[in-house]
Scaffold this motif. Sequence first.
Motif: not given
Length: 884
Positions: A230, A232, A234, A262, A264, A282, A284-286, A288-289
């Motif tokens: 994935k 995202t 930074n 970044t 993952t 994406y 932000s990492k948010d 991905l949830k």
Amino acid sequence: MSQENNEQEDVVYKPRVKPKKAASFIWLLPIIIACILGWIAYESYMKKGTNIQIVFKSAEGLKEGVTPLEYKGLQLGKVTKIDIHEDLKNVKVNILVKSEAAKYVASESSRFWIRKPTVSLTKISGLSTLISGNKIEISPTIKTKKEIENAKDKYLFIGLDSQPDDELTNDGYYVSLLANDKDNVEVGTPIFYNQYQVGEIVSKEFKFEKVFLNAYIYDKFNYLINNSSKFTMNDALKVSYGPSGLKVEVSSLYSALVGGITVTTPNKNEEKIKKDEVYTLYASKDDLKKKEYFHIKFSSANNIDKDTPIIYKGITIGKITSLTLNEEDVSTKAFVYNEYRYLLSENSKFFIQKPELNFSGAKNLANIIKGNYISLHYKEGDFKNMFIAQEYKEIKNEIYNKTLDLYTNSLNSLSKKSRIYYKNIAIGKVLSYDLSKNLQKVKVKISIEKKYEKLINDHTLFYDMSSKLIDMKNLDLSINYDGYEPLLNGGIGILTEKRKSKLAKSYFKLYDTFQEVQRLKRIYNKGSIVKAYFKNDFNVQKDMAIIYKNQEIGFVKSIKFGENESRAKLLIYSQFKKYLTPTSRFYKKSKLDVKASLNGISFEMDNYTSLLEGSIHLESKSNMTYKKYKIFPNEDEMKDSSNSITIAFDDVEGVHEQFSQLTYKGVKIGKVTNIDLDKNHKVILKAQIYKDYEDFAKKGTVFYLKKPRISFQEIANAGATVMAVNIGVVKSNSKSFANKFKGYTTMPSLEKTQFGNIYTVESFHALKANLDSPIYYKNVQIGKVHKVGLASDGSRVLIDCLIYDKYTKLVRQNSRFYDISGFEMELSLFSDSKIESNTFTSIIKGGLILVTPMEYNRRANGKDKFELIKTLPQGWDKISPSIK
């Protein structure tokens, strides 16, 4: 005479015949000149080349007669003229192509784009173009000779915006990314995995009204990226808020300047990504949830908006995504992360959390600036995705479901703002108050929060925390103080114990003071009598509490005084008798213990009981057994009786009793309790070890002064400039006991410390590296400079290099240490310029780098010597042995 003349005969002369000569050489000169002129004309025609025209959106960086046309560094032509295109929106660039290259360039298979210089924080390339301008590159779509011969000629072209994707290395690992509308990603943007760069963006293209990025993953990191990866963006600057207030998180300076992506990879066993597959980048990492969406209706927006967080018990579990204004209410769409989906219960109640201001302080004060947030009261039930928000006060009243009546002689300072406290934690509140039916007492109705109901049983004692601030009876001073809120708003405290019996009573007596309920509690408790002895140079009083781990376990029942030593009978409650062992001992905790010096103030105050009359504390862990229980005048003397060592120094400037600490790996393990001189004028420190005495009282343990070091290169132990100097400890592996040690002014040279091994590196000259300068291996810090000094004969500089335990296997007998302090710069007008440095730390503090060759020898030890080399060899960064 005439006869004589007549007689003369006609004489005919025979012509002289000369042989005919060959053609003259003079006629060859015009022919030779004609041939030369013809050859020159032919050569001029052949070298004149072919003209082509390319239409670009901009001619920025292009120059007539200067800008070259190149293919993989080979010059094929040059710009001769730049004009405005007929559409007045673009520019038309005329290029004269060399004749021998015309069949390759003036072909329908050719594409053209402008190469510009790259200048970023990670690299500087193409600096020569800053003088000559940009370059025009050709990119053919066909590669074989046969295809080129069959291609049709073409002389007018439309230039590309950037390098075409098929120009990239065929065997490289490329990933296509679809960028978000809000993302601003440029060519050269780095790609990180666990904060380590593994690739970069090499091209971007706008098509189908979307931005597509081409990411190149470096060969040695291919295994990290697969179908489960994935990507995202930074966050260089992240602003959020919650119940604790506004939070601003700033990433590294590098991310703030150049951004980054970044990646993952949750599953390392997935297949690699195919080139034609497109992955989403994406924001932000948010993103991905996984989320569960639902709806909440509010009577009014009340300072909430899109992105207002939903917070439960201090944790952000979701957000509001949109608001819709209806005639009767405000409807919102929101989500919670899947892991919190269970909170969407039919019995859950949502409300708007607002700021609260009272005498105890401010709660949710950040909401005044940022806005309110959404919270909920959860109760188990079936799943539901539609809720109607309630007022917080309504929900709060439902929580208080256990009501009790208290009877007292006077209301004193109690009010509806008064709360119920257990160990200074609010567990309930006063609901109302009134006179009793016989008008002789005051009845106070209270409610206890449901989660604290188990604290209340028939033996619980209630007392007024605000009846009297100070009370003096028979010269016995009583202070009733548990914080300023109970003092101002009134409060009720409880003393309780866990009982098997359930609560049966619905009313209790409210006692006037804490002392009353404390004495009642002691009367109710059963226990055993223990005799303890103490010297008469300090005072032990009847009714003093016996404390163990902040819990009262008994009290002083009586005292029998002797001439030099007295005996106290201690009542230890039955449930705590098991904590008394042959190594147990007691010490007195003063009501108020203040120790002051120029280095600061040590202020200690025990619990509420100690503030009134002092207390006796139990210590069960010691290294000694006692024939009878002893009470020591204070904790220090108790520990000094068993946990003390002595250290001899030449000078202890800056060290102070009670304030200088013994530190091991940054943890305080003891303190200096006494400083004195012996007959040899050595300074003898007496130090107390807090715990693990046996681990530090060993032969070979090193103690040294941690004095401040302040310079342009570093600041270390700066606190010691104004506070007391601490003593550093290097633990020994010896099994022999010792309690007398020699102290050092600085940490001595050791082969091994608790952090790792020390290796000696020699240099013939001083270097910029100083104490604590980093040591790198492949740009990862593996240690630091432990000590710098001169050899005994002054011929060399000796550098003690501390390599951390987990990296010691990297140091081999044939490893090399290089000095990387500062930076190197090369500038050239006619070739690419270069600026090289390692890290910002190495520029300021200096540093070393370790290189171990591919064919490495045995592990190095403390006896091996290494020479410091000033310059890194070419290709050092390609040396990458697998060390086991």
